[in-house]
Design an enzyme around this catalytic site. Structure first.
Site, short mmCIF file in Angstrom:
data_model
loop_
_atom_site.label_atom_id
_atom_site.label_comp_id
_atom_site.label_asym_id
_atom_site.label_seq_id
_atom_site.Cartn_x
_atom_site.Cartn_y
_atom_site.Cartn_z
N HIS A 457 0.82 -1.21 0.00
CA HIS A 457 0.00 0.00 0.00
C HIS A 457 0.86 1.26 0.00
O HIS A 457 0.34 2.37 -0.15
CB HIS A 457 -0.92 -0.03 1.24
CG HIS A 457 -2.03 0.96 1.22
ND1 HIS A 457 -2.10 2.01 2.11
CD2 HIS A 457 -3.12 1.08 0.42
CE1 HIS A 457 -3.18 2.73 1.86
NE2 HIS A 457 -3.82 2.18 0.85
N ARG A 586 -10.97 11.21 9.77
CA ARG A 586 -12.11 11.37 8.86
C ARG A 586 -13.19 10.33 9.10
O ARG A 586 -14.37 10.64 9.18
CB ARG A 586 -11.64 11.27 7.41
CG ARG A 586 -12.76 11.51 6.40
CD ARG A 586 -12.37 11.09 5.00
NE ARG A 586 -12.52 9.65 4.81
CZ ARG A 586 -11.68 8.89 4.11
NH1 ARG A 586 -10.62 9.43 3.56
NH2 ARG A 586 -11.89 7.60 3.98
#
Length: 731
Positions: A457, A586
């Site tokens: 990633h 978030r």
């Protein structure tokens, strides 16, 4: 003086020992100290939905938020709920960090999603009325004039009828397979000639737009009819001679996660097969219009293999995610004003030569406010520069027609050594990544698929250039994907550097990915699953030490998700030691902020607005507090989740250049912390509330600030008078 991260041996931190030593409350060792991650995600999606009611947004943008919340919920069921259902079916009773079994989590999810879906339908009814007031109208077929109905029938016969297949269901015609997200009409029909009834289905084609636009009127009103209502209106053309006794629409959501067998020898072959299987995943959720008659409810639920708790009656419109199609209409006054991303002036000042700009000093680019084109230009320049000898690149997600991949292909065809790490396990992008891998191999690039058991990633790009008889490495390290489309709506950070130590670390990380040998002694960076977790824990522990010595002790973090139990316990220990912690999270947050005796020094907020917050920043005061030139500041591809820290290859890089350090800490982080227009405060029980400016306080919108103020690093000269705190002070 550069704010550098001291090189030292990273040792594991035992947060449990701190907890045991100082435990003032039973909550410290109770599962109740965590918020369930699935329920926290649903709370985040509620925040997304809340933006559809935010009058500060243009009307079509509010519709977009509703569509996004519906699309998010679909994926939540396809992946997260599917996993829990699978655990229940397999008899797994292992509890989550917050102490719930899979079955208990599913019960709570069902209750929460029922309220969320009801809120979505309520918002759609309100937005539909508001759209009608500004000349965007969704009509029912009975509302049309005779001429309009004739036009619609002609449209139906030309563009819809040829691709529909009416299906009578009887022993000779069994119930068909319904694909994932398949939208279908169920019908109860009467044959007047013999008085018999018949059940039938009509699959609504996904290749046709859900909203059919009628001819515009002289008044300029934009009018639509939904595809499913149009099919119902002309159902007699599909079943001539039959009468419709009842009708109702339904859709299915299937398990769309892919499990990778660790012993699979050929990842590409495995994924090509698994992608075909995805369409036939088990049904997790069956949504049916609540207006459907009981006989049709029994008909559909009796033939679709889904547990009773997965059957949901929807009082309103199915597939609200498809409302995104309406946003394409040409009504710019109902959308966010367009903006042109700034191109870093430092690169312009050297004639667009990325290497020359990076040689001067490190450069941070803040997307989407600053253009992703600089990343593409960096790779295009590398592909065409005769002095570049090698390019190494990770590809997790990219666009359908990727300029990144085109640049790598061009470089390989020019004879440069190109190594591309293509991650096949990027959920829902596997098919595109396989295609890119084939194209790169044909061009002569060396394609590596990484680890079977780990997702790669990390966002890394390295260009090796021959200069004055030596090899110099230019690196790009990002918090976001190499995806020019999402880079226009995701807030991310790109770091360009020619720092030799960082270059050596990036080279070691690529060698780890391609050769599987763990890097021996990274100089500045940290990677998961080896050192990233330990580095974060060590920096948290250092802040605890600073607090014990009476020094300023402070942590700022910005990420997309915080659910890792060990990191949360470390932050709890820091809070109890007096460390002041401010976090911008978030999405999912399993930490309970503001709980006396546990986390009274931790504040958590979430920003939801025009852009999707995606950058990861981890800052530690290092005994000086925040912000400070000597603070330790990192950017990363990793969120604070167990999968990122233990089951992925992720990168954490320190910001060593003073200008870059100041840009990220004093400009980006401070603006996020100051925002009081698009922020929600996360409460101790896991719920959230919108933050409003305090009486007499000035409103501050972080997204608007970044759109209208130049960035420090990209300008090449200090513009501290436009920094958030300076603006707040009026300086």
């Amino acid at each position: 003086m550069a704010a550098r991260v001291a090189k030292k041996e990273v040792a594991p931190v035992s947060v449990q020992s701190i907890v045991e030593e100082e435990a003032p409350s039973p909550l410290l060792t109770s599962p109740d100290r965590f918020i369930n991650r699935e329920l926290s995600w649903l709370e985040f999606n509620q925040r997304v939905l809340d933006e559809s009611a935010n009058s500060n947004h243009p009307l079509l943008e509010r519709l977009r938020f509703l569509s996004i919340s519906a699309s998010n919920l679909d994926e939540f069921f396809m992946v997260r709920v599917a996993g829990l259902v699978g655990q229940v079916l397999e008899g797994v009773a292992e509890v989550s960090d917050d102490g719930l079994t899979p079955a208990e989590q599913l019960d709570k999810i069902q209750q929460r999603t029922a309220a969320l879906v009801a809120s979505q339908q309520e918002r759609w009814r309100a937005l539909r009325a508001e759209l009608a007031n500004v000349g965007v109208v969704i009509l029912d077929v009975p509302d049309l004039t005779r001429r309009e109905r004739d036009w619609l029938q002609d449209y139906f016969l030309q563009k819809v009828f040829p691709i529909l297949t009416p299906l009578a269901i009887d022993p000779a015609h069994p119930f068909p397979f319904i694909p994932n997200l398949g939208f279908t009409l169920a019908l109860e029909l009467l044959n007047p000639q013999d008085g018999r009834t018949m059940s039938a289905l009509v699959r609504v084609p996904g290749s046709v737009e859900r909203f059919v636009r009628l001819p515009d009127t002289a008044s300029g009103v934009v009018r639509f009819v939904t595809l499913d209502r149009m099919i119902v209106a002309f159902i007699g053309l599909l079943f001539p001679g039959f009468e419709v006794l009842g009708e109702g629409a339904f859709r299915v959501i299937r398990d769309s996660d892919i499990e990778v067998e660790e012993e699979a020898e050929d990842l590409v072959r495995l994924y090509e097969t698994a992608l075909k299987r995805r369409r036939r995943g088990s049904v997790i959720r069956l949504e049916i219009e609540a207006s459907a008659p009981e006989v049709l409810l029994s008909f559909v639920t009796g033939d679709v293999d889904v547990v009773a708790s997965g059957v949901v009656l929807i009082d309103g419109m199915l597939a609200l995610s498809e409302l995104s199609q309406l946003i394409a209409i040409d009504r710019p006054e109902l959308k966010f004003p367009p903006f042109v991303p700034r191109f870093p002036e430092r690169v312009k000042e050297v004639g667009g030569d990325c290497f020359a700009a990076i040689r001067q000093k490190d450069l941070v680019v803040h997307h989407p406010y600053e253009s992703f084109d600089v990343v593409i230009q960096f790779l295009n320049q590398a592909a065409r520069d005769p002095n570049v000898v090698a390019i190494k690149q990770t590809l997790y997600r990219t666009s359908a027609d990727s300029p990144i991949v085109r640049a790598l292909i061009e470089a390989a065809e020019a004879g440069k050594s190109v190594t591309a790490l293509v991650e096949l396990k990027a959920r829902f992008d596997e098919e595109a990544n396989i295609r890119w891998a084939r194209d790169l191999e044909r061009a002569g690039a060396q394609v590596v698929f990484g680890f079977i058991e780990l997702k790669t990633h990390a966002k890394l790009s390295m260009v090796v250039r021959r200069e004055s008889g030596a090899l110099v490495s230019y690196c790009h390290l990002g918090t976001g994907n190499y995806h020019p489309v999402t880079a226009r709506i995701y807030t991310d950070i790109s770091l360009f550097t020619a720092d030799p130590a960082i270059g050596r670390d990036v080279a070691r990380i690529f060698n780890f990915i391609t050769g599987y040998a763990e890097p021996d002694g990274l100089e500045q960076m940290a990677i998961s699953p080896i050192t990233l977790r330990k580095t974060l824990l060590r920096n948290i522990a250092d802040e605890i030490d600073h607090a014990a010595l009476g020094k300023p002790a402070q942590i700022w973090m910005k990420c997309n998700a915080l659910v890792d139990a060990e990191i949360i316990d470390a932050l709890y220990a820091a809070s109890r030691s007096g460390v002041q912690i401010d976090m911008v999270v978030r999405g999912m947050c399993s930490l309970r902020p503001g709980v006396p005796g546990l986390s009274e020094n931790i504040r958590v907020k979430s920003i939801v607005g025009r852009f999707l917050e995606h950058a990861r920043i981890y800052a530690f005061g290092a005994g000086f507090g925040l912000p400070h030139p000597k603070a330790r500041v990192f950017i990363s591809s990793a969120d604070l989740m167990q999968r990122n820290l233990d089951r992925r290859v992720e990168a954490l890089v320190p910001l060593l250049n003073p200008t870059v350090h100041e840009h990220v800490l004093d400009q980006i982080m401070q603006a996020n912390l100051l925002d009081n227009e698009q922020s929600f405060r996360v409460l101790p029980d896991g719920s959230s509330e919108r933050i409003a400016p305090a009486p007499g306080a000035e409103p501050f919108n972080a997204h608007r600030y970044f759109l209208t103020n130049p960035s420090l690093s990209g300008r090449g000269k200090a513009l501290t008078h436009s920094f958030p705190m300076a603006l707040k002070r009026g300086g």
